[in-house]
Design an enzyme around this catalytic site. Structure first.
Site, short mmCIF file in Angstrom:
data_model
loop_
_atom_site.label_atom_id
_atom_site.label_comp_id
_atom_site.label_asym_id
_atom_site.label_seq_id
_atom_site.Cartn_x
_atom_site.Cartn_y
_atom_site.Cartn_z
N ASP A 163 0.86 -1.16 0.00
CA ASP A 163 0.00 0.00 0.00
C ASP A 163 0.91 1.23 0.00
O ASP A 163 2.11 1.11 0.26
CB ASP A 163 -0.85 -0.08 1.27
N LYS A 164 0.37 2.38 -0.32
CA LYS A 164 1.24 3.55 -0.29
C LYS A 164 1.08 4.34 1.01
O LYS A 164 1.99 4.41 1.82
CB LYS A 164 0.97 4.47 -1.48
N PHE B 74 -11.88 22.84 -5.78
CA PHE B 74 -10.94 21.98 -6.47
C PHE B 74 -11.67 20.83 -7.16
O PHE B 74 -12.63 20.31 -6.65
CB PHE B 74 -9.96 21.41 -5.44
#
Lengths: 370, 1180
Positions: free
Chosen positions: B388-389, B534
């Site tokens: 996983d990051k 955003f």
């Protein structure tokens, strides 16, 4: 093991852990102990097979084994051994008729005698063995067919022997003493040795029948019921093994120390052999006090009371005379094996040394490829 | 898990009506993870244990032994080891269950307030479906609840779902409007709504049901649910109706039963055991045939001395019985102690992992934990790592690292070092408190020139930070004065606002229409005119504010690529400088944002706001029209500068990845993050480098496009291979993959991955992916993570390891061969599902290269030796069979057979299996190539097994025939023949014990004290026990049990016997020694070489080319603003719906405190003893 992966304790533990960041010092450090054991840093000897250790080992083994082998071989060769087969298979053999006509029921013993010549004199104590071949004393059913409690003089075992003794447990409604197939098949040939001297008279050679069994067997393992008192009374209510001619308390009526279960011939038989061809110690011919050899070279006669049938299962009976050295009887194999193994080790050492010198790669690879 | 309501199709729950709800027999909230109680333990545990084939097999043998005609061994030779094995397992199960009981009780007895007509405090376990319970702030939710009302306006409440899905940001839950008005407890007690909803399931993000109340229907969604395991935050209290309790809750449904993982060694071992059974049957058949022949040819004639046992009347029946007798005797080729010994060894290895100080994280006070004890040796065989990051490779902490303001760069540490040259001290961390009491204590910045520039009042710098304090969607919470806590959707924003806060532009609170800040100690309130939020396409956000002077200004921050295009032409020069800075930052792996502003005239604002309103109200294509409107005003902006945020990698991540890839382990990153983020991290942890030939990016949305992209990637891969002179197709498997995987990387998007994982494309995907050095999958769902792992498991037959920290990694952790959980910030779901857990990614190298490698090595050596020693032991009976009429007579004393495996030879091999090391841990990290034998499964495979077996059989031949040849003619020195059965047995047994002891001494490479004690102790115990068993004392007590009286001393006093033993030992060991020496000498393994160099202390170690490559900078610029996980709070803020935090803050400002900064300062002095909790972890 199946287990739920949900663990409430940890749910809790996490929560308390998260909230305890503020209170420093309150949390006990869970740092593992810094011990050599837990960190797998125990001091250790790390042997490694190098030319410096292995090659000398080979030479050392070779150098130790070869002299031992030579010693063994020489001392084995010095032992004198004489063996004679008296089964009576061949038509010409003196015991042929005995062997053929034998039946368990015959009341008159069959006698035969075998002549032989000793080429060399036998010095020191001479041991007389009987040898049987193709006799499976190591068969599982045979080996277990005994009752050590009974043989140890246990009274209750005397009257009700172990089931292991079947089918030699009872006969005619009475318990058999000693019970079992081993006792039942007791070797009962009688061997007598005569020396024929130069003028043709035959002198009986005294055969000692005691001291042929293991000490522990004679004094610990085998005991007569009720001590060595009146054995006839002690064995009352029991029957003799079916193949036996005489009850156990008449094995050696002349010597109460050698009668009943502690009869040494019986004890020797009861110590079963490991292999189907075996020899058992029968008698000892004591060294004469004078300087004459125990058995001088010359003619001898072996008188056999032929009681023990072996031809039915293609067995063989032998009589063996042997002297003895520090390492026991004649045993050429051990010496030869030692010499062979020692030489092979030495040879291997040389070959490995050559290979090591020719093909060694390690010196060139001091740095490790990665 | 007590029970499942079978086939529950829908669930009906009536509030406050226990009688009604009890009809359905819903599970109560009592959780039971334990398996036994005191009464059921023995039967249930025994039942479970006898489900193991091995145990049943030994029970079967035991029964066979009770048949006298078959029994070739006495009953205790089997029952003693069996009882030992069963009791060891039972004790282990009992302890495990005891702890489960304890933890169950602890959870079940937590208290909470329950409202059912009478308000009472109950423990968790007594809560029933349909109860209404009250939750207070920071409490765990006890069951799955329907939120009825809360202390907050609009029935809102905030929860943290870290335990559940691993996400640490807060989530909003809202009750159905009718129930939110219920308010106080009395109303709730009389609430009698009925909920009809879906049956219990494990979908965390979905709920569908209907509330019937007062003849009206209300739809319920996941927005209305509070799930067990969540924590209530920032909400004084709330009330909920229990819908699912105990085992039915989504948390429990999700945890499920863990799949029982087996290692490949386990599987191999089981196959081998089956083979050995086959072998056993073969030997049994051979010996039975022998028995038939013998009984016919010899035994039938031998009947006068040895009649057949009564039921036997012909040789065939005898042969049948002898088959079973031999099965009993020869069963020791698969000793029962094998499985127990393997368990013990693994347990030992697990403890070593738990005890390892170098895998202890002192910051979070967590030691590594082996949560399963069955997988250790597989750690030494890993080929693929799926990581996983967020939280695994990165700390998930963003820090404001550098900035460029008006062409001037700040925060560059190398520049600082130059300034400080000559002094060895580290740059000092700036202390903001004297300058700004509102500063965040945890903020780190080293460059004081920036602070100076703020202090001297540089207008650009001020405007820069003003932008940062205004242009965001962060919410603030101010519990007490100056104790600001920011809640940000993306950690990047949190970091920027915190930076502004420390440099004197403190964002304090917001309302839908205003933003209140404290600028250089002076409170300022801006009127918020618009938030141009955003999104992924715009890659920027803007706010339009009116300052107290009435000027309107647009502040914009965004990805440099989009923002630099929209600057006023006069910025050209500044833009060039800033662009250089941006490149520099990106090269350092930082996430960059460009900042700009634009003054908006009143007229312009009027016209724009009109068009904006139109777009906002549009029903169709609202998003497009809004975007167009935003585009319209975000033009001609003036560049302010740029920021650089560091997505902090966990400590040692690039080094770990480098070491692991040197060990030939392939690392795939599977992340839910966006492609840009993932690629960025790929660069910063050096998985991706700029010298890679090509990075294939696959982001097609259709099957065709994905296929095409894959193929083109494939083609260029093949092309490259051809160019490099090897025209081997990449299809050909591992070897080609390995040699040519250096140059490519693959980045694949979640939606493309969905297509790539389809059955017809998966082989293509696998072959392309495996041709690449690095593979990054982004935007993947938890399910896809698992699918990728399964794909590799299926196609590559390699050992996979998945590492992650969040609930989204659970599926992948469970489906990989080995799951590793990072016990970090993201809750504990991953840890609970994992097999191993520790606090930092970098510990992975130690876990694999040290512990895994050792475990594998030890297990292999253990198995080799174990099979060897049992074959050497057992096969002697086989040879003896030919000389004892195939009667199943044993060679050894029955006590020796009983004790051989459990006493005489168990401990030395256990000591080797637990403590052995071939090379020290430092070396195995230094030479990652040492890991390779495990991956290629070289140390224990079928070939090695056959070698062991052959060696065992050879030894048994020697052990039988050497004593046979020597003893058959030998006599004692008293003339008594040595060829009696007992002497033969003692000689062979002694020779056997000595030979296997010498063999273990050869096999042991690491002689600790324990090994010495065990090896010598085993030999000693053999002689001691033998003399005891052959003693007169024991014989006198049980004459029928100890037949061997006197054999030991009688035999061992004979020189011939010792000469025989020495001869047998030499014949057994010398060839092994020669063979091993040749192997080491001619074909040394890397470990041999390392060991050797260690020995001769040749310290010519080559430095590994690690540092050089790691220092290389990535070049391409990677923008940071795309990294926000999702759209901000923009919409919520302007709608005013979600303004609870700020309104609360405003209210407290207005009523209790004056908003002046001086007052704040004064109050702070009064309360300065009370240190504000610095809880920045909430921001990030």
């Amino acid at each position: 093991m199946m287990a739920s992966s949900y663990n409430a304790k940890e749910e809790d533990g996490h929560h308390s852990g998260a909230s305890s960041h503020g209170g420093a010092g309150a949390v006990k450090s869970k740092k593992p102990d810094n011990t050599a054991f837990k960190q797998q840093r125990l001091p250790a000897w790390q042997p490694i097979l190098t030319a410096g250790t292995v090659l000398p080992a080979f030479f050392v083994i070779g150098l130790i084994f070869i002299p031992i082998g030579i010693g063994l071989f020489v001392s084995s060769n010095n032992i004198k051994e004489f063996e004679i087969d008296y089964t009576g298979v061949g038509e010409s053999s003196p015991c042929h008729s005995c062997a053929k006509n034998f039946s368990w029921n015959s009341t008159t013993p069959c006698l035969c005698s075998v002549d032989f010549t000793l080429e060399q004199p036998f010095e020191s104590n001479v041991f007389m063995y009987y040898g049987l071949s193709n006799f499976y004393q190591n068969h599982r059913r045979y080996v277990k067919s005994r009752d050590d409690s009974q043989l140890n003089g246990d009274r209750s075992a005397l009257t009700s022997p172990s089931k292991e003794c079947e089918p030699y447990r009872t006969s005619e409604g009475l318990p058999i003493a000693p019970c079992g197939a081993i006792a039942n098949s007791l070797f009962n040939d009688t061997l007598e040795l005569y020396h024929i001297d130069a003028n043709g008279t035959s002198n009986s050679i005294p055969l000692v029948k005691k001291g042929i069994a293991w000490w522990t067997d004679k004094h610990v393992k085998f005991r007569n019921p009720g001590g060595n008192g009146n054995l006839t009374v002690a064995f009352q209510g029991t029957n003799k093994p079916v193949n036996w001619r005489r009850p156990v308390y008449e094995l050696d009526p002349s010597d109460s120390e050698n009668n009943g279960f502690i009869n040494e011939d019986f004890i020797v038989w009861m110590r079963t052999a490991a292999l189907p061809t075996f020899r058992k110690l029968y008698r000892i011919i004591q060294k004469k006090p004078s300087s004459t050899p125990t058995l001088p070279s010359g003619k001898y006669v072996l008188n056999i009371t032929y009681n023990y049938p072996v031809l039915s299962f293609d067995g063989r009976k032998r009589m063996i005379l042997s002297t003895i050295s520090w390492m026991g009887g004649k045993n050429p194999f051990l010496g030869i094996a030692y010499i062979t193994v020692g030489s092979i080790c030495f040879f291997l050492g040389v070959v490995l040394l050559i290979i090591h010198h020719k093909y060694d790669t390690r010196n060139n690879s001091a740095d490790i490829p990665n | 898990m007590t029970h499942f309501v079978s086939a529950e199709e829908e669930r009906r729950v009536r509030a406050n009506d226990r009688e009604y709800n009890e009809k359905f027999q819903y599970a109560s909230n009592c959780i039971m993870t334990s398996k036994y109680n005191i009464v059921t333990f023995l039967p249930v545990n025994l039942f479970e244990q006898f489900q193991e084939v091995a145990n049943t097999y030994f029970l079967f043998l035991l029964i066979l032994q009770l048949i006298p005609q078959i029994s070739s061994l006495s009953w205790f030779t089997t029952i003693v080891p069996l009882a030992l094995v069963l009791s060891i397992t039972a004790v282990k199960d009992a302890t495990d269950d005891y702890f489960r009981h304890k933890s169950d009780n602890q959870v079940n007895n937590r208290h909470l307030l329950i409202i059912t007509l009478i308000i009472q405090v109950l423990s968790w376990m007594n809560v029933r479906v349909g109860d209404i319970i009250k939750l207070e702030n920071n409490q765990f939710v006890a069951a799955d609840l329907l939120l009825l009302s809360s202390s907050e306006p609009h029935g809102l409440c905030y929860i943290e779902t870290a335990e559940l899905d691993g996400e640490t940001n807060m989530k909003v839950r809202q009750s159905v409007s009718v129930t939110s008005e219920l308010g106080d407890q009395n109303n709730l007690a009389s609430f009698d709504g009925e909920v009809v909803c879906e049956p219990p399931n494990n979908k965390l993000d979905r709920f569908c049901g209907t509330l019937y109340w007062r003849d009206k229907k209300y739809n319920l969604t996941n927005q209305n649910m509070l799930l067990r395991g969540c924590v209530l935050r920032n909400t004084e209290a709330c009330y909920g109706l229990v819908i699912f309790a105990g085992p039915d809750t989504k948390l429990m449904q999700n945890s499920g039963r863990t799949k029982f993982k087996r290692t490949s060694i386990d599987r191999l071992m089981n196959t081998l055991v089956l083979w050995i059974f086959g072998f056993l049957v073969c030997m049994g058949v051979i010996l039975a045939v022998g028995n038939a022949v013998w009984e016919r040819e010899v035994g039938s004639l031998f009947q006068s001395y040895l009649p057949w046992d009564p039921p036997v009347d012909n040789f065939l029946f005898s042969a049948f019985l002898s088959f079973w007798s031999y099965v009993i005797i020869l069963n020791t080729v698969v000793p029962i102690s094998l499985y127990v010994s393997v368990e013990v060894i693994r347990l030992g290895h697990s403890y070593f992992i738990n005890w390892d100080q170098q895998m202890f994280c002192s910051q979070c006070n967590t030691a590594a934990e082996a949560r399963t004890t069955t997988l250790n040796e597989e750690l030494g065989q890993v080929e693929y790592i799926f990581s996983d990051k967020t939280g695994t490779l990165t700390q998930n902490i963003m820090s404001f690292n550098k900035c460029s303001i008006n062409g001037q760069t700040y925060g560059d540490l190398t520049r600082l070092f130059v300034l400080l040259s000559g002094e060895a001290t580290d740059p000092l961390r700036l202390d903001f408190t004297p300058f700004n009491p509102l500063a965040d204590q945890d903020f780190c910045f080293y460059d004081d020139t920036l602070l100076e520039s703020v202090k001297v009042g540089d207008s650009h710098t001020h405007e820069f930070f003003r932008l940062l304090s205004l242009c965001h969607t962060v919410m603030s919470e101010e519990k007490s004065e100056g104790e600001l806590v920011y809640k940000a959707q993306s950690p990047d924003e949190g970091a920027l606002v915190t930076a502004a806060r420390n440099f004197g532009f403190v964002f304090r609170s917001r309302t839908p229409g205003t933003i209140t800040t404290t600028e250089m100690g002076r409170p300022v309130t801006y009127i918020l005119l618009a938030i141009l939020d955003f999104n992924n396409i715009r890659k920027r956000m803007s706010v339009i504010v009116r300052n107290p002077e009435g000027r309107i200004r647009l502040y914009c921050k965004g990805a440099d690529t989009v923002l630099l295009e929209r600057l006023h032409p006069c910025n050209q020069e500044l833009m060039n400088i800033t662009s250089d800075h941006l490149n520099e930052y990106a090269a350092d792996g930082l996430r960059t944002l460009a900042l700009a502003y634009r003054d908006v005239s009143e007229d312009e604002w009027e016209t724009w706001s009109e068009s904006h309103r139109c777009a906002d109200k549009a029903t169709n294509c609202r998003d497009d029209r809004l975007a167009a409107a935003y585009e319209e005003i975000e033009q001609d902006m003036m560049l302010l500068g740029a920021t650089a945020i560091e997505d902090k990698l966990q400590e040692g991540v690039p080094e770990t990845i480098a070491v692991l890839s040197l060990a030939n382990i392939k690392i795939w990153v599977l992340t839910g993050d966006k492609q840009e983020t993932a690629v960025n991290i790929g660069y910063s942890c050096k998985m991706l480098t700029d010298d890679m030939t090509e990075v294939f990016i696959i982001s097609g949305h259709t099957v065709q496009s994905v296929r095409q992209e894959l193929r083109s990637g494939h083609r260029s891969g093949q092309l490259h291979v051809r160019l490099s002179g090897v025209s081997v197709s990449l299809h050909l498997g591992i070897h080609t993959d390995k040699e040519h995987s250096g140059q490519f990387a693959l980045v694949i998007n979640g939606h493309s991955l969905a297509h790539a994982l389809e059955a017809d494309m998966e082989t293509e995907f696998v072959s392309t992916a495996c041709a690449c050095k690095a593979v990054i999958c982004c935007r993947v769902t938890p399910l896809q993570k698992a699918q990728v792992v399964e794909l590799i498991k299926k196609h590559k037959k390699a050992v996979t390891l998945a590492i992650g920290d969040g609930a989204n990694d659970v599926s992948m952790i469970k489906s990989a061969h080995i799951g590793v959980g990072i016990s970090g910030q993201e809750g504990i779901q991953a840890v609970l599902a994992s097999d191993y857990s520790f606090a930092q990614f970098r510990f992975l190298q130690r876990l694999l290269l040290v512990h895994g490698r050792w475990s594998y090595l030890r297990m292999c050596r253990f198995l080799c030796y174990f099979f060897y020693k049992n074959f050497a032991f057992t096969m002697v009976h086989f040879w003896f069979g030919f000389f004892c009429g195939f009667s199943a007579q044993t060679v050894y004393d029955q006590y020796f057979i009983t004790l051989y495996n459990i006493v005489y030879t168990s401990l030395p091999v256990l000591a080797m299996g637990i403590f052995d090391q071939d090379v020290p841990d430092k070396r195995s990290l230094e030479y990652p190539k040492l890991y390779e034998p495990g991956q290629l499964n070289l140390l224990f495979n079928k070939r090695e097994f056959f070698i062991c077996i052959a060696q065992g059989i050879y030894t048994s031949v020697v052990l039988f025939f050497v004593p046979f040849a020597v003893l058959s003619d030998a006599t004692q020195s008293t003339g008594v023949p040595l060829a009696d059965y007992q002497t033969f047995a003692v000689t062979t047994a002694t020779a056997l014990v000595i030979v296997v002891s010498v063999q273990i001494a050869l096999d042991t490479g690491f002689w600790t004290v324990i090994n010495h004690v065990f090896v010598w102790g085993s030999l000693g115990s053999y002689f001691t026990i033998m003399f005891a068993l052959h003693s007169q004392t024991l014989f006198r007590i049980f004459p029928n049990q100890f037949h061997f009286v006197g054999s030991a001393q009688s035999t061992l006093l004979q020189p011939v016997v010792w000469l025989t033993i020495a001869l047998a030992t030499a014949i057994c060991i010398v060839p092994v020694l020669a063979f091993r020496f040749l192997k080491v000498d001619l074909k040394p393994q890397l470990s041999d070489t390392v060991r050797y160099t260690q020995l001769v202390r040749q310290k010519k170690r080559k430095p590994i080319g690690r540092s050089g490559r790691l220092g290389a900078r990535g070049g391409s610029r990677r923008s940071g603003y795309a990294f926000a996980h999702q759209e901000g709070f923009g919409e919520l803020i302007t709608s005013g719906k979600n303004m609870r935090l700020s309104s609360l803050a405003l209210a407290t400002f207005a009523s209790r405190h004056s908003s002046s900064w001086i007052d704040t300062l004064r109050r702070k002095k009064h309360t300065h003893t009370h240190t504000p909790p610095s809880d920045t972890s909430q921001i990030v």
